[in-house]
Design an enzyme around this catalytic site. Structure first.
Site, mmCIF file in Angstrom:
data_model
loop_
_atom_site.group_PDB
_atom_site.id
_atom_site.type_symbol
_atom_site.label_atom_id
_atom_site.label_comp_id
_atom_site.label_asym_id
_atom_site.label_seq_id
_atom_site.Cartn_x
_atom_site.Cartn_y
_atom_site.Cartn_z
ATOM 1 N N SER A 20 0.902 -1.298 -0.047
ATOM 2 C CA SER A 20 0.149 0.077 -0.077
ATOM 3 C C SER A 20 0.837 1.380 0.037
ATOM 4 O O SER A 20 2.088 1.131 0.516
ATOM 5 C CB SER A 20 -0.913 -0.052 1.384
ATOM 6 O OG SER A 20 -1.613 1.272 1.343
ATOM 7 N N TYR A 52 -2.173 -0.186 10.353
ATOM 8 C CA TYR A 52 -2.076 -0.397 8.931
ATOM 9 C C TYR A 52 -0.981 -0.320 8.294
ATOM 10 O O TYR A 52 -0.237 -1.079 7.828
ATOM 11 C CB TYR A 52 -3.385 0.169 8.529
ATOM 12 C CG TYR A 52 -3.509 -0.610 7.040
ATOM 13 C CD1 TYR A 52 -3.685 -1.671 6.614
ATOM 14 C CD2 TYR A 52 -3.325 0.687 5.904
ATOM 15 C CE1 TYR A 52 -3.886 -2.127 5.406
ATOM 16 C CE2 TYR A 52 -3.208 0.265 4.698
ATOM 17 C CZ TYR A 52 -3.623 -1.188 4.317
ATOM 18 O OH TYR A 52 -3.607 -1.314 3.014
#
Ligand SMILES: NC(=O)c1ccc[n+]([C@@H]2O[C@H](COP(=O)([O-])OP(=O)(O)OC[C@H]3O[C@@H](n4cnc5c(N)ncnc54)[C@H](OP(=O)(O)O)[C@@H]3O)[C@@H](O)[C@H]2O)c1
Length: 272
Positions: free
Chosen positions: A143, A154
């Site tokens: 990501s 995250y």
């Protein structure tokens, strides 16, 4: 003329979003795809679509926290086809929220799914590729969030993923197995399933989609397609990501496509 005729691919996270689009594209290009996710119904439906289009798909419905099942699924692909060419680690999860108020169960789910399962899947894939002398690609969906500060726990999992992929790349440089990191920006998928309902509904409403999303729900493909079509400046599509994956796995093995950062042209407001 298909590009992956006779090849074998394993794709985790294939029951939804990016993994699903990758599975469809690799199958369309001739690969037998072994598709994993938790939702057996959605995997079965995807396998039906692939097979009706003339492709080959085999499903594995399990939780990737069950590492033995993940390893066994990679082995099944090799036992049934005699090779493994492509491993795509796409299973992933995000729980928004601050560290101060975060929950241990959420942190554990993110680290186990995004990092440990990716390690286990990659290791199993390398061993399978070596054993079958397959020149392969291990593609991990990381990501944008892995590249900077401020992306919560995250982001920390994806920073770990980026580091692991780079280390794997170095470990494999004398072999015909490439490790590729793909870092998407915002993509219209079910990735917001654990986000606050008001946040998701406000995004959908802002593009004219009437929505009664509740945290934990899975949106239909049709809703996601409309979201992308109406807001493509801030949401790429899962198909956009699949094309990036296809690019990497069709390059010569002496060429290392290390990292691809790919996303919509505008940045997206984060859920907190
Ligand atoms: N969408 C974005 O904006 C975005 C941006 C950057 C990176 N990414 C990354 O892209 C990857 C794919 O996410 P997505 O956007 O496609 O989201 P998604 O639509 O929610 O798909 C996530 C996939 O991961 C699977 N999965 C999650 N936890 C699992 C578990 N414990 N065991 C087995 N499978 C599990 C899901 O399976 P079930 O549905 O069957 O449970 C689903 O197939 C993730 O690694 C994510 O971090 C996404």
């Amino acid at each position: 003329m298909v590009m992956l005729s006779g090849k074998t691919s394993v794709i985790t996270g294939a029951s939804s979003g990016i993994g699903k689009a990758v599975a469809q594209l690799l199958a369309q290009e001739g690969s037998h795809v072994f598709i994993a996710g938790r939702s057996g119904d959605r995997l079965q439906a995807l396998a039906g679509v692939i097979e009706r289009a003339g492709g080959r798909a085999s499903i594995g419905a399990f939780d990737v926290h069950n590492y033995e099942k993940l390893r066994a699924f990679v082995d099944e692909a090799v036992d049934r086809t005699g090779r493994l060419d492509i491993m795509v680690n796409a299973a992933g999860v995000d729980y928004p929220g601050s560290i101060i108020e975060g929950k241990l169960t959420d942190w554990r789910d993110m680290f186990e799914t995004n990092v440990i399962a990716m390690l286990v899947g990659s290791q199993a894939a390398v061993r399978a590729m070596r054993a079958t002398k397959s020149a392969g690609h291990i593609v991990t969906i990381s990501s944008y969030a892995g590249r900077g500060d401020g992306f919560r726990v995250y982001g920390a999992t994806k920073a770990a993923v980026n580091s692991i992929c780079a280390t794997l790349r170095a470990e494999l440089e004398n072999e015909p197995i490439r490790s590729v990191t793909i870092m998407p920006g915002a993509v219209a998928t079910n990735f917001g399933r654990h986000f606050p309902a008001e946040f998701v509904n406000s995004i959908l409403n802002s593009v004219g989609i009437a929505s009664d999303f509740k945290t934990g729900d899975v949106l239909s493909d049709e809703t996601l397609e409309i979201l992308h079509a109406r807001a493509s400046a801030i949401f790429a599509s899962a198909d956009d990501m699949a094309r990036a994956v296809l690019y990497t796995v069709t390059q010569p093995h002496d060429l290392s496509v290390s990292e691809i950062l790919v996303g919509p042209r505008k940045s997206f407001p984060q859920a907190h």
